[in-house]
Design an enzyme around this catalytic site. Structure first.
Site, PDB file in Angstrom:
ATOM      1  N   HIS A   1       4.241   4.415  12.743  1.00 58.14           N
ATOM      2  CA  HIS A   1       3.282   5.525  12.774  1.00 58.14           C
ATOM      3  C   HIS A   1       3.826   6.726  13.527  1.00 58.14           C
ATOM      4  O   HIS A   1       3.085   7.450  14.200  1.00 58.14           O
ATOM      5  CB  HIS A   1       1.941   5.086  13.359  1.00 58.14           C
ATOM      6  CG  HIS A   1       1.091   4.342  12.381  1.00 58.14           C
ATOM      7  ND1 HIS A   1      -0.292   4.336  12.440  1.00 58.14           N
ATOM      8  CD2 HIS A   1       1.403   3.581  11.306  1.00 58.14           C
ATOM      9  CE1 HIS A   1      -0.775   3.611  11.450  1.00 58.14           C
ATOM     10  NE2 HIS A   1       0.247   3.137  10.739  1.00 58.14           N
TER      11      HIS A   1
ATOM     12  N   ASP B   1       4.360  -5.470   3.726  1.00 53.01           N
ATOM     13  CA  ASP B   1       4.081  -4.373   4.644  1.00 53.01           C
ATOM     14  C   ASP B   1       5.235  -4.276   5.642  1.00 53.01           C
ATOM     15  O   ASP B   1       6.223  -5.006   5.542  1.00 53.01           O
ATOM     16  CB  ASP B   1       2.747  -4.612   5.362  1.00 53.01           C
ATOM     17  CG  ASP B   1       2.019  -3.321   5.715  1.00 53.01           C
ATOM     18  OD1 ASP B   1       2.688  -2.333   6.071  1.00 53.01           O
ATOM     19  OD2 ASP B   1       0.771  -3.297   5.634  1.00 53.01           O
TER      20      ASP B   1
ATOM     21  N   ASP C   1       5.893   3.044   6.338  1.00 48.96           N
ATOM     22  CA  ASP C   1       4.622   2.306   6.364  1.00 48.96           C
ATOM     23  C   ASP C   1       3.654   3.018   5.428  1.00 48.96           C
ATOM     24  O   ASP C   1       3.053   4.021   5.813  1.00 48.96           O
ATOM     25  CB  ASP C   1       4.086   2.271   7.790  1.00 48.96           C
ATOM     26  CG  ASP C   1       2.791   1.528   7.933  1.00 48.96           C
ATOM     27  OD1 ASP C   1       2.381   0.869   6.973  1.00 48.96           O
ATOM     28  OD2 ASP C   1       2.177   1.615   9.016  1.00 48.96           O
TER      29      ASP C   1
ATOM     30  N   HIS D   1       0.841  -1.205   0.000  1.00 46.49           N
ATOM     31  CA  HIS D   1       0.000   0.000   0.000  1.00 46.49           C
ATOM     32  C   HIS D   1       0.875   1.254   0.000  1.00 46.49           C
ATOM     33  O   HIS D   1       1.919   1.310   0.642  1.00 46.49           O
ATOM     34  CB  HIS D   1      -1.010  -0.015   1.153  1.00 46.49           C
ATOM     35  CG  HIS D   1      -0.480   0.215   2.530  1.00 46.49           C
ATOM     36  ND1 HIS D   1      -0.304   1.474   3.060  1.00 46.49           N
ATOM     37  CD2 HIS D   1      -0.127  -0.649   3.520  1.00 46.49           C
ATOM     38  CE1 HIS D   1       0.138   1.374   4.305  1.00 46.49           C
ATOM     39  NE2 HIS D   1       0.259   0.104   4.611  1.00 46.49           N
TER      40      HIS D   1
ATOM     41  N   GLU E   1      -5.169   1.735   2.702  1.00 39.34           N
ATOM     42  CA  GLU E   1      -4.974   0.651   3.671  1.00 39.34           C
ATOM     43  C   GLU E   1      -5.149   1.161   5.094  1.00 39.34           C
ATOM     44  O   GLU E   1      -5.729   0.478   5.946  1.00 39.34           O
ATOM     45  CB  GLU E   1      -3.587   0.037   3.480  1.00 39.34           C
ATOM     46  CG  GLU E   1      -3.358  -1.251   4.271  1.00 39.34           C
ATOM     47  CD  GLU E   1      -2.761  -1.040   5.657  1.00 39.34           C
ATOM     48  OE1 GLU E   1      -2.582  -2.040   6.382  1.00 39.34           O
ATOM     49  OE2 GLU E   1      -2.474   0.121   6.041  1.00 39.34           O
ATOM     50  N   GLU E   2      -4.642   2.370   5.353  1.00 40.41           N
ATOM     51  CA  GLU E   2      -4.631   2.899   6.714  1.00 40.41           C
ATOM     52  C   GLU E   2      -6.032   3.246   7.226  1.00 40.41           C
ATOM     53  O   GLU E   2      -6.217   3.478   8.417  1.00 40.41           O
ATOM     54  CB  GLU E   2      -3.740   4.143   6.795  1.00 40.41           C
ATOM     55  CG  GLU E   2      -2.268   3.895   6.481  1.00 40.41           C
ATOM     56  CD  GLU E   2      -1.549   3.079   7.541  1.00 40.41           C
ATOM     57  OE1 GLU E   2      -2.184   2.718   8.565  1.00 40.41           O
ATOM     58  OE2 GLU E   2      -0.352   2.798   7.354  1.00 40.41           O
TER      59      GLU E   2
END
Length: 355
Positions: free
Chosen positions: A321, A234, A178, A66, A211-212
């Site tokens: 994150h 990922d 990410d 992603h 995706e998030e």
């Protein structure tokens, strides 16, 4: 990783692409995958899908990384020109005050800072309280709402204003590894499979969106591709820094190879093939027990239509994150090698129905 590949990784990671606003990064993915195939399309969700056709009857394989990142969205501009915002994806409210951000307005990025009351002016009890995200604000230096609205608008996305930096050895830090790192790997695997000559499978490289905010792009692209085998790439939680309880999720170290998941979300025959490939190619790897559906694109790929033989490959990542995510460039290279070497083995496999 050579300097040319590092430059591509840097360009992709530093190009803003919060969930729902991925097209700047997707333009890079289209450019890169377009160098190896003419079969390239973007679907209505914004997923980019590149195909390397294989022999007639070859298994259809989908690689998914992603390209969206976490971020913010402007929700309100007050009379003094301060911007109030909501998170896009999982944002830790602890991390945000004092950060520089870029608000991506129609005229280009606008630098701002997330303001915070000085500690000198705070009551003792407030020093121990996390300011809720809906009470935080971005200061772009405007005197009033009229000035601010000439630069930004409600609905504009924002990202942390940081890029990739080298640490010691082959470790690097950035926002948005990410999972633009996963999108990078998809692009590189397609290039390497093409470079090796005949394509052994019907290979679909997909850089997915959203995706998030709920695995949305993988849901629709998997339906469109209808793969026999689907592998999500990922990031995974590294546990090699202070304060992380290894008993909860396992021991994972940056620089010691990709994490291969095992569990309900993972087809057992494909898992065995991944391990055999890593061992035969002398690629280091780490194992993760995943007792239920994972919070990754692999989850929705597995459940597509009548079911897909799914796997999940993760690159160990510290500080997920945050604006300072840390990974090893060697782990990215290991993952590219593993997936490239896997393709002819998938073509030779007798099938993936568990028995």
């Amino acid at each position: 990783m050579n300097e040319q590949d590092f430059a591509l990784l840097k360009e992709l990671v530093e190009t803003p692409s919060p969930s729902g606003f991925e097209q700047p990064a997707q333009r890079i993915c289209r450019r890169e995958m377009g160098t190896v195939t003419d079969e390239l399309r973007t679907d209505v969700m914004g997923n980019v899908i590149a195909r390397l056709p294989g022999p007639a009857g070859a298994p259809r394989v989908m690689l998914a990384g992603h390209c969206d990142e976490i971020g913010f969205m402007v929700r309100y501009i007050d009379e003094n020109g301060f911007l109030y915002f909501a998170p896009i994806g999982g944002i830790d409210a602890h991390l945000v005050p004092g950060q520089r951000v870029h608000v991506h307005g129609a005229g280009g990025p606008v630098l701002g800072v997330v303001g915070k009351k000085p500690i000198h002016l705070m009551e003792a009890k407030d020093r121990e309280t996390v300011v809720k995200l809906n009470q935080q604000f971005i200061d772009i230096g405007c005197a009033n709402a009229e000035e601010a609205k000439k630069l930004v608008a409600v609905g504009d996305p924002a990202t942390f204003a940081v890029g990739i930096e080298r640490l010691q050895g082959d470790l690097v830090a950035s926002r948005a590894f990410d999972d633009k790192m996963g999108a990078f790997i998809v692009c590189q695997v397609l290039k390497e499979v093409k470079r090796r000559g005949s394509v052994p499978v019907d290979l679909h490289g997909v850089t997915t969106v959203q995706e998030e905010v709920g695995l949305r792009g993988a849901t629709t692209s998997a339906y469109g591709v209808d793969p026999d085998v689907g592998i999500a790439i990922d990031v995974g939680f590294a546990t090699d820094f202070p304060g992380v309880e290894k008993k909860d999720i396992g021991e994972f170290v940056v620089g010691q190879g990709p994490i291969i998941s095992r569990g309900a979300n993972i087809n057992p025959a494909l898992f065995d093939l991944l391990l055999a490939t890593a061992r035969e190619e002398q690629i280091p790897y780490q194992l993760m027990g995943a007792p239920r559906g994972t919070g990754t694109d692999a989850n929705v790929i597995q459940l597509n239509r009548a079911g897909v033989a799914a796997a999940l490959i993760q690159v160990p990542l510290r500080y997920m994150h945050s604006p300072v995510e840390v990974l090893s460039l060697a782990d990215i290279d290991y993952t590219i090698r593993l997936l490239t070497a896997l393709m002819p083995r998938i073509a030779e496999a007798k099938g993936f129905i568990p028995n």
